[in-house]
Motif scaffolding. Structure first.
Motif, PDB file in Angstrom:
ATOM      1  N   SER A 252       0.826  -1.194   0.000  1.00  0.00           N
ATOM      2  CA  SER A 252       0.000   0.000   0.000  1.00  0.00           C
ATOM      3  C   SER A 252       0.873   1.261   0.000  1.00  0.00           C
ATOM      4  CB  SER A 252      -0.849  -0.092   1.272  1.00  0.00           C
ATOM      5  OG  SER A 252      -1.847   0.827   1.250  1.00  0.00           O
ATOM      6  N   GLU A 253       1.939   1.227   0.809  1.00  0.00           N
ATOM      7  CA  GLU A 253       2.822   2.396   0.928  1.00  0.00           C
ATOM      8  C   GLU A 253       3.521   2.680  -0.401  1.00  0.00           C
ATOM      9  OE1 GLU A 253       2.946  -0.318   2.962  1.00  0.00           O
ATOM     10  OE2 GLU A 253       1.809   0.620   4.591  1.00  0.00           O
ATOM     11  N   ALA A 254       4.026   1.627  -1.055  1.00  0.00           N
ATOM     12  CA  ALA A 254       4.773   1.833  -2.305  1.00  0.00           C
ATOM     13  C   ALA A 254       3.849   2.360  -3.401  1.00  0.00           C
ATOM     14  CB  ALA A 254       5.438   0.531  -2.749  1.00  0.00           C
ATOM     15  N   LEU A 255       2.626   1.811  -3.475  1.00  0.00           N
ATOM     16  CA  LEU A 255       1.697   2.289  -4.506  1.00  0.00           C
ATOM     17  C   LEU A 255       1.272   3.728  -4.221  1.00  0.00           C
ATOM     18  CD1 LEU A 255      -0.581  -0.830  -5.132  1.00  0.00           C
ATOM     19  CD2 LEU A 255       1.242   0.053  -6.616  1.00  0.00           C
ATOM     20  N   GLU A 256       1.001   4.009  -2.949  1.00  0.00           N
ATOM     21  CA  GLU A 256       0.611   5.382  -2.602  1.00  0.00           C
ATOM     22  C   GLU A 256       1.729   6.357  -2.978  1.00  0.00           C
ATOM     23  OE1 GLU A 256      -0.814   6.002   1.387  1.00  0.00           O
ATOM     24  OE2 GLU A 256      -0.431   8.160   1.272  1.00  0.00           O
ATOM     25  N   ALA A 257       2.969   6.012  -2.627  1.00  0.00           N
ATOM     26  CA  ALA A 257       4.094   6.916  -2.930  1.00  0.00           C
ATOM     27  C   ALA A 257       4.252   7.082  -4.438  1.00  0.00           C
ATOM     28  CB  ALA A 257       5.377   6.364  -2.306  1.00  0.00           C
ATOM     29  N   LEU A 258       4.103   5.989  -5.186  1.00  0.00           N
ATOM     30  CA  LEU A 258       4.243   6.063  -6.651  1.00  0.00           C
ATOM     31  C   LEU A 258       3.182   6.973  -7.253  1.00  0.00           C
ATOM     32  CD1 LEU A 258       5.246   5.117  -9.459  1.00  0.00           C
ATOM     33  CD2 LEU A 258       3.795   3.085  -9.176  1.00  0.00           C
ATOM     34  N   HIS A 285       5.173 -12.022  -9.922  1.00  0.00           N
ATOM     35  CA  HIS A 285       3.710 -12.168  -9.886  1.00  0.00           C
ATOM     36  C   HIS A 285       3.117 -11.782  -8.524  1.00  0.00           C
ATOM     37  CE1 HIS A 285      -0.236 -13.874 -10.713  1.00  0.00           C
ATOM     38  NE2 HIS A 285      -0.164 -14.543  -9.575  1.00  0.00           N
ATOM     39  N   VAL A 286       2.070 -10.983  -8.575  1.00  0.00           N
ATOM     40  CA  VAL A 286       1.268 -10.659  -7.392  1.00  0.00           C
ATOM     41  C   VAL A 286      -0.144 -11.158  -7.705  1.00  0.00           C
ATOM     42  CG1 VAL A 286       0.356  -8.803  -5.932  1.00  0.00           C
ATOM     43  CG2 VAL A 286       2.644  -8.581  -6.942  1.00  0.00           C
ATOM     44  N   PRO A 287      -0.735 -12.009  -6.866  1.00  0.00           N
ATOM     45  CA  PRO A 287      -2.081 -12.514  -7.183  1.00  0.00           C
ATOM     46  C   PRO A 287      -3.094 -11.376  -7.336  1.00  0.00           C
ATOM     47  CG  PRO A 287      -1.117 -13.778  -5.382  1.00  0.00           C
ATOM     48  CD  PRO A 287      -0.201 -12.601  -5.627  1.00  0.00           C
ATOM     49  N   ILE A 288      -4.072 -11.586  -8.202  1.00  0.00           N
ATOM     50  CA  ILE A 288      -5.081 -10.550  -8.451  1.00  0.00           C
ATOM     51  C   ILE A 288      -5.816 -10.188  -7.153  1.00  0.00           C
ATOM     52  CG2 ILE A 288      -7.296 -10.104  -9.606  1.00  0.00           C
ATOM     53  CD1 ILE A 288      -6.203 -11.627 -12.046  1.00  0.00           C
ATOM     54  N   ALA A 289      -6.088 -11.185  -6.316  1.00  0.00           N
ATOM     55  CA  ALA A 289      -6.814 -10.886  -5.073  1.00  0.00           C
ATOM     56  C   ALA A 289      -6.011  -9.897  -4.214  1.00  0.00           C
ATOM     57  CB  ALA A 289      -7.071 -12.179  -4.287  1.00  0.00           C
ATOM     58  N   GLU A 290      -4.694 -10.066  -4.228  1.00  0.00           N
ATOM     59  CA  GLU A 290      -3.857  -9.138  -3.454  1.00  0.00           C
ATOM     60  C   GLU A 290      -3.834  -7.750  -4.106  1.00  0.00           C
ATOM     61  OE1 GLU A 290      -0.110 -10.979  -2.535  1.00  0.00           O
ATOM     62  OE2 GLU A 290       0.771  -9.059  -1.887  1.00  0.00           O
ATOM     63  N   LEU A 294      -4.869  -4.238  -2.374  1.00  0.00           N
ATOM     64  CA  LEU A 294      -3.978  -3.070  -2.349  1.00  0.00           C
ATOM     65  C   LEU A 294      -4.686  -1.839  -2.903  1.00  0.00           C
ATOM     66  CD1 LEU A 294      -0.661  -4.786  -3.480  1.00  0.00           C
ATOM     67  CD2 LEU A 294      -1.085  -3.686  -1.260  1.00  0.00           C
ATOM     68  N   MET A 295      -5.381  -2.007  -4.026  1.00  0.00           N
ATOM     69  CA  MET A 295      -6.110  -0.876  -4.596  1.00  0.00           C
ATOM     70  C   MET A 295      -7.166  -0.372  -3.615  1.00  0.00           C
ATOM     71  SD  MET A 295      -5.093   0.079  -7.629  1.00  0.00           S
ATOM     72  CE  MET A 295      -6.523   0.908  -8.310  1.00  0.00           C
ATOM     73  N   THR A 309      -6.848   2.768 -13.037  1.00  0.00           N
ATOM     74  CA  THR A 309      -7.675   1.578 -13.242  1.00  0.00           C
ATOM     75  C   THR A 309      -6.749   0.361 -13.227  1.00  0.00           C
ATOM     76  OG1 THR A 309      -9.168   2.869 -14.615  1.00  0.00           O
ATOM     77  CG2 THR A 309      -9.335   0.480 -14.791  1.00  0.00           C
ATOM     78  N   TYR A 310      -7.099  -0.615 -12.413  1.00  0.00           N
ATOM     79  CA  TYR A 310      -6.328  -1.858 -12.317  1.00  0.00           C
ATOM     80  C   TYR A 310      -6.819  -2.775 -13.431  1.00  0.00           C
ATOM     81  CZ  TYR A 310      -4.664  -6.154  -9.839  1.00  0.00           C
ATOM     82  OH  TYR A 310      -4.062  -7.329  -9.467  1.00  0.00           O
TER      83      TYR A 310
END
Ligand code: PLP
Ligand code: SF4
Length: 350
Positions: A252-258, A285-290, A294-295, A309-310
């Motif tokens: 969550s932190e990395a996506l927010e910062a990006l 790979h990161v599973p779609i559920a994860e 995160l989104m 949009t994911y």
């Protein structure tokens, strides 16, 4: 290859020896890395090298070859999103009625270890010659439903200004093309390439948009932001696209910062891509559920400007679709709020 200034700035790392000399790989991996290098291109431009503190950090992981690239999983595909089946003439990919890809070259400023076109991209390949480019432009000219042409590759900003100018002029001359979109990693990977001479070639009456590919906030350096600002100063709106990657941005932190770094650079996050299953990329790979979790963790807490949009490009070539998270449960007649709490909607609100 007079059409392309494809050598990155001096000092780019391109060989296994250079990787080991730079301390980015260990000598014991040499034979495995030679096998990787025989199959997939490597380039780490100086701008990215400067951001790597450790080979396994979010920048190092994206660009340093790894022995695990030799392991192909059963579900991985050489052409994961089915580009080849949708290519009517060399350099064109046409899957959606109103838009088409034009791939004038397959050279990039760096080679992402998770690239969905990794079996094709590289420093030696894919520059459309004059005749092939003319055929591609003719094909676009003969298809009036195509209003938008997306320049990708490879990376169109690795073309020489002369070659890029020739392409923009060619597209300018097609009346039904109203929008030109450039997909590029150059503003973050090699910002010094964003020169006035290059930007002059993008002058057109058509709507010109640019989508920059960046996966971690540290890629948005001062030099990258300056390059983006110079693009924006040409009346070119800039969007961001990212790939969800294990070890790079899967928090969550990395996506927010990006996404905040993008918004701070006037870049609207457009797509967060689920990783395409290209060969030897399972470590990312990161599973779609994860990804959906995160989104959802950003929703409500982070400005809506920072919400891409994911999307999943359905393996096998069935197209891109949003993959959530979703908030509405139409069957139950409920909707979740940003905290995940469901609320019943009155029939009149459905
Ligand atoms: C991704 C892609 C596009 C662009 O899709 P958008 O959803 O408009 O960004 C167009 N054509 C092809 C073949 C693609 O793979
Ligand atoms: S910049 Fe794009 S096309 Fe080039 S290696 Fe990275 S993901 Fe692939």
């Amino acid at each position: 290859m007079d059409g392309c200034n494809h050598q990155p700035a001096p000092g780019a790392i391109r060989s296994v020896d250079a990787l080991i000399d730079a301390g980015l790989a260990v000598a014991g991996d040499r034979s495995a890395l030679d096998a990787v290098a025989a199959r997939y291109a490597t380039a780490i431009p100086v701008a990215f090298r400067a951001l790597i503190d450790h080979p396994d950090d979010p920048i190092g992981l994206q660009v340093i070859p790894h022995p695990a690239e030799l392991d192909t999983a059963a579900h991985e595909l050489a052409d994961p999103i089915g580009d080849d089946a949708f290519s009517p003439v060399p350099g064109i990919v046409h899957r959606y009625a109103d838009r088409a890809l034009l791939k004038p070259l397959l050279i990039c400023p760096l080679y992402c270890r998770f690239c969905f076109r990794r079996e094709h991209v590289g420093p030696d390949g894919g520059l459309l010659d004059d005749a092939a480019l003319a055929r591609a432009l003719d094909w676009l000219g003969a298809h009036p439903a195509i209003g938008e042409v997306i320049l990708t590759g490879g990376d169109p900003l690795m073309l020489s200004p002369r070659r890029l100018g020739h392409i923009v002029t060619g597209l300018d001359a097609i009346p039904h093309v109203h929008t030109i979109r450039l997909h590029t990693r150059v503003p973050v990977a090699d910002p010094a390439r964003i020169t006035d001479a290059l930007l002059d070639t993008l002058e057109t009456e058509k709507a010109m948009w640019l989508v920059v590919h960046a996966n971690h906030a540290t890629e948005l350096t001062a030099a990258a932001r300056t390059a983006l600002r110079r693009i924006q100063a040409r009346a070119i709106p800039v969007l961001g696209q990212s790939v969800l990657l294990r070890g790079v941005n899967d928090s969550s932190e990395a996506l927010e910062a990006l996404f905040r770094a993008m918004v701070g650079a006037r870049v609207k996050p457009y797509y967060l891509h689920q990783l395409d299953p290209a060969p030897g990329t399972a470590r990312f790979h990161v599973p779609i559920a994860e990804g959906r979790r995160l989104m959802a963790s950003l929703r409500g807490r982070v400005t809506g400007l920072a919400w891409p949009t994911y999307v999943l490009d359905i393996p096998g070539g069935h197209g891109k679709v949003p993959i959530g998270p979703d908030y509405l449960d139409p069957a139950a007649g409920t909707v979740r709020d940003p905290d995940g709490i469901p609320h019943v909607l009155a029939a009149g609100n459905l």
